[in-house]
Design a protein around this motif. Structure first.
Motif, PDB file in Angstrom:
ATOM      1  N   PRO A 143      16.407  -6.130  29.539  1.00 40.24           N
ATOM      2  CA  PRO A 143      16.474  -4.851  28.843  1.00 40.24           C
ATOM      3  C   PRO A 143      15.101  -4.307  28.455  1.00 40.24           C
ATOM      4  O   PRO A 143      14.277  -5.021  27.890  1.00 40.24           O
ATOM      5  N   GLY A 144      14.858  -3.052  28.797  1.00 32.36           N
ATOM      6  CA  GLY A 144      13.624  -2.394  28.374  1.00 32.36           C
ATOM      7  C   GLY A 144      13.738  -1.982  26.914  1.00 32.36           C
ATOM      8  O   GLY A 144      14.677  -1.271  26.529  1.00 32.36           O
ATOM      9  N   GLU A 145      12.812  -2.432  26.100  1.00 29.26           N
ATOM     10  CA  GLU A 145      12.849  -2.158  24.661  1.00 29.26           C
ATOM     11  C   GLU A 145      11.672  -1.272  24.241  1.00 29.26           C
ATOM     12  O   GLU A 145      10.813  -0.917  25.058  1.00 29.26           O
ATOM     13  N   PRO A 204      10.269  -4.554  29.004  1.00 24.12           N
ATOM     14  CA  PRO A 204      11.115  -5.691  28.631  1.00 24.12           C
ATOM     15  C   PRO A 204      10.381  -6.631  27.683  1.00 24.12           C
ATOM     16  O   PRO A 204       9.147  -6.605  27.594  1.00 24.12           O
ATOM     17  N   THR A 220       9.159  -4.054  17.279  1.00 22.18           N
ATOM     18  CA  THR A 220      10.094  -3.766  18.367  1.00 22.18           C
ATOM     19  C   THR A 220      11.413  -3.276  17.804  1.00 22.18           C
ATOM     20  O   THR A 220      11.974  -3.899  16.896  1.00 22.18           O
ATOM     21  N   LYS A 222      15.048  -2.961  18.984  1.00 23.01           N
ATOM     22  CA  LYS A 222      15.804  -3.603  20.063  1.00 23.01           C
ATOM     23  C   LYS A 222      17.195  -2.987  20.186  1.00 23.01           C
ATOM     24  O   LYS A 222      18.022  -3.081  19.299  1.00 23.01           O
ATOM     25  N   GLY A 226      19.248  -2.823  25.870  1.00 24.10           N
ATOM     26  CA  GLY A 226      18.027  -2.078  26.118  1.00 24.10           C
ATOM     27  C   GLY A 226      18.208  -0.586  26.337  1.00 24.10           C
ATOM     28  O   GLY A 226      19.318  -0.059  26.359  1.00 24.10           O
ATOM     29  N   ASP A 272      12.493 -13.267  28.811  1.00 21.53           N
ATOM     30  CA  ASP A 272      12.621 -12.388  27.636  1.00 21.53           C
ATOM     31  C   ASP A 272      12.938 -13.201  26.379  1.00 21.53           C
ATOM     32  O   ASP A 272      12.356 -12.980  25.309  1.00 21.53           O
TER      33      ASP A 272
END
Length: 341
Positions: A143-145, A204, A220, A222, A226, A272
Motif C-alpha cells: 500500500p502506498g501511504e 509504500p 505517516t 496510514k 493504502g 513493508d
C-alpha cells in the motif's frame, strides 16, 4: 586406431559437456542490492527456474545497466535476457496496467497481483502494451501511504502541500486531494525532504527503511490498503526464449505467471511490515486514518475509475468487464486470505 578411439571419446565428452552446460538468463535490475526484488523476489524466481529446468537454465542478476525506463528496450533489443520495471514510468504507454492501481479496491497487494495476472491473461494482453517481450509476471507493491515532514491532523491537511508523487494513478489521486505534485526520481526524494523542497511523499512503507525516509519524513498517515498500489511488470526477451528448448520455455512459464506475481507481492508486503516496525523503533509516528478520512478519500477519488475507463477506450479492450472481474477476483482472494488468518 588407438589414437582415433581416444579422439572420438574426447569429442563425445566435449559434445556432452556442451549439451548439458546451463544457459544463463541475465536479468537486469535497477533497485539497490538490498531491495526486496534483489534479495528475495528475483533470487527465488531463479531458484524456481533452475529446479523446473533441472539445472539447464540459471538466473544471474545484472546491476547498473540503466534506468527503469530503459529496461523494456534492453530486453526487446536482446541486450539483456529479462528484467522488470514500474509501469508508471511510461506515461501514455501503459494505460491498462493502471487497473491494479485504482483506489478503493478493498484488497491488498497479493490479492491485487493475482487479479492483475488473471485479468491480463484474459483481457489486457490483447492490447500488447508491453510490446515484443514475454510477460512473466505482474504485481503491485504494498500500500502506498502518506509520509510527511510534519504531522497531519487528517487527510484534509494535505491540501496545498508539496508532495512527491510517482506516475500512474498517483497523479490523479494527488489532484483530487488538492496537493501540488512534484515529480522526481525516488533517489532524489531524501534530499528534497531534507531541504524542504517537498513536504512529503507518497510511497509504500518499505521506503521508510530502504530509502531512509524514516529520518526525514517521520510522520505517516496510514490508509487501509493504502492510497494506491503501484503496478510492475517482469518480462523475458523473445530472443532468449528462442535460444532455449520448448521444454524449458514451458518450465519457466510454469513457475512464473500467477505464482511469480503473488510471490513478488508477498515479498514487498513483508518488507513493508519490517520497515514499519523499524520506523516505529526509530521514533516515527504512524497514525491510522480515521473513518472520516477513509470516507473523504472515497468521495474525493470516486471519479478516477470513470476517468480510467474513458482513458483506455482506445485500447479496444472490454475495460468495464475487465475492471469488474478484477475487483471481484481481488476481493474474493483477500477474503480467503483474511479467513486463513
Amino acid at each position: 586406431m588407438k589414437r582415433i578411439w581416444i579422439s572420438l571419446f574426447a569429442a563425445a565428452g566435449l559434445y556432452h559437456g556442451q549439451a548439458t552446460a546451463a544457459t544463463t538468463m541475465r536479468v537486469a535490475t535497477w533497485l539497490s542490492p538490498s531491495s526486496e526484488m534483489n534479495i528475495t523476489v528475483l533470487p527465488t524466481w531463479g531458484k524456481w527456474i533452475e529446479e523446473a529446468t533441472e539445472g539447464r537454465v540459471k538466473l544471474k542478476l545484472e546491476h547498473d545497466l540503466g534506468a527503469p525506463q530503459s529496461m523494456i528496450d534492453l530486453v526487446q533489443d536482446g541486450a539483456i535476457d529479462a528484467s522488470w520495471t514500474y509501469h508508471g514510468y511510461f506515461p501514455g504507454r501503459f494505460k491498462l496496467t493502471s487497473i491494479a492501481e485504482l483506489p478503493n479496491l478493498g484488497a491488498g497487494a497479493e490479492a491485487a497481483s493475482v487479479a492483475h495476472w488473471r485479468i491480463h491473461e484474459k483481457y489486457l494482453s490483447q492490447a500488447n502494451e508491453h510490446g515484443e517481450v514475454v510477460v512473466a509476471g505482474l504485481f503491485t507493491h504494498g500500500p502506498g501511504e502518506i509520509h510527511t515532514r510534519e504531522p497531519l491532523a487528517g487527510l484534509a491537511d494535505l491540501h496545498g502541500k508539496k508532495i512527491r508523487i510517482g506516475g500512474g494513478v498517483q497523479s490523479s489521486i494527488g489532484q483530487q486531494l488538492g496537493i501540488t505534485g512534484v515529480a522526481a526520481p525516488t533517489t532524489k526524494v531524501y534530499e528534497m525532504l531534507t531541504q524542504g523542497v517537498v513536504d512529503g511523499v507518497f510511497n509504500p512503507m518499505n521506503t521508510k527503511r530502504s530509502m531512509r525516509f524514516k529520518e526525514v519524513a517521520p510522520y505517516t498517515l496510514k490508509m487501509p490498503h493504502g492510497l494506491y498500489l503501484g503496478s510492475f511488470g517482469i518480462f523475458i526477451g523473445e530472443d532468449f526464449f528462442d535460444r532455449i528448448s520448448a521444454e524449458d520455455r514451458d518450465a519457466i512459464m510454469a513457475v512464473s505467471g500467477e505464482k511469480l506475481s503473488a510471490m513478488a507481492a508477498r515479498a514487498w508486503v513483508q518488507a513493508d511490515k519490517e520497515a514499519e516496525q523499524d520506523a516505529l523503533e526509530y521514533g516515527n509516528t504512524i497514525t491510522p486514518a480515521s473513518k472520516q478520512d477513509v470516507q473523504l478519500f472515497a468521495e474525493l477519488t470516486q471519479s478516477i475509475e470513470q476517468n480510467w475507463l474513458e482513458d483506455v477506450a482506445d485500447r479496444k479492450v472490454d475495460a468495464g468487464q475487465a475492471l469488474a472481474e478484477f475487483r471481484q477476483i481481488a476481493r474474493d482472494y483477500q477474503t480467503q486470505m483474511d479467513n486463513q488468518g
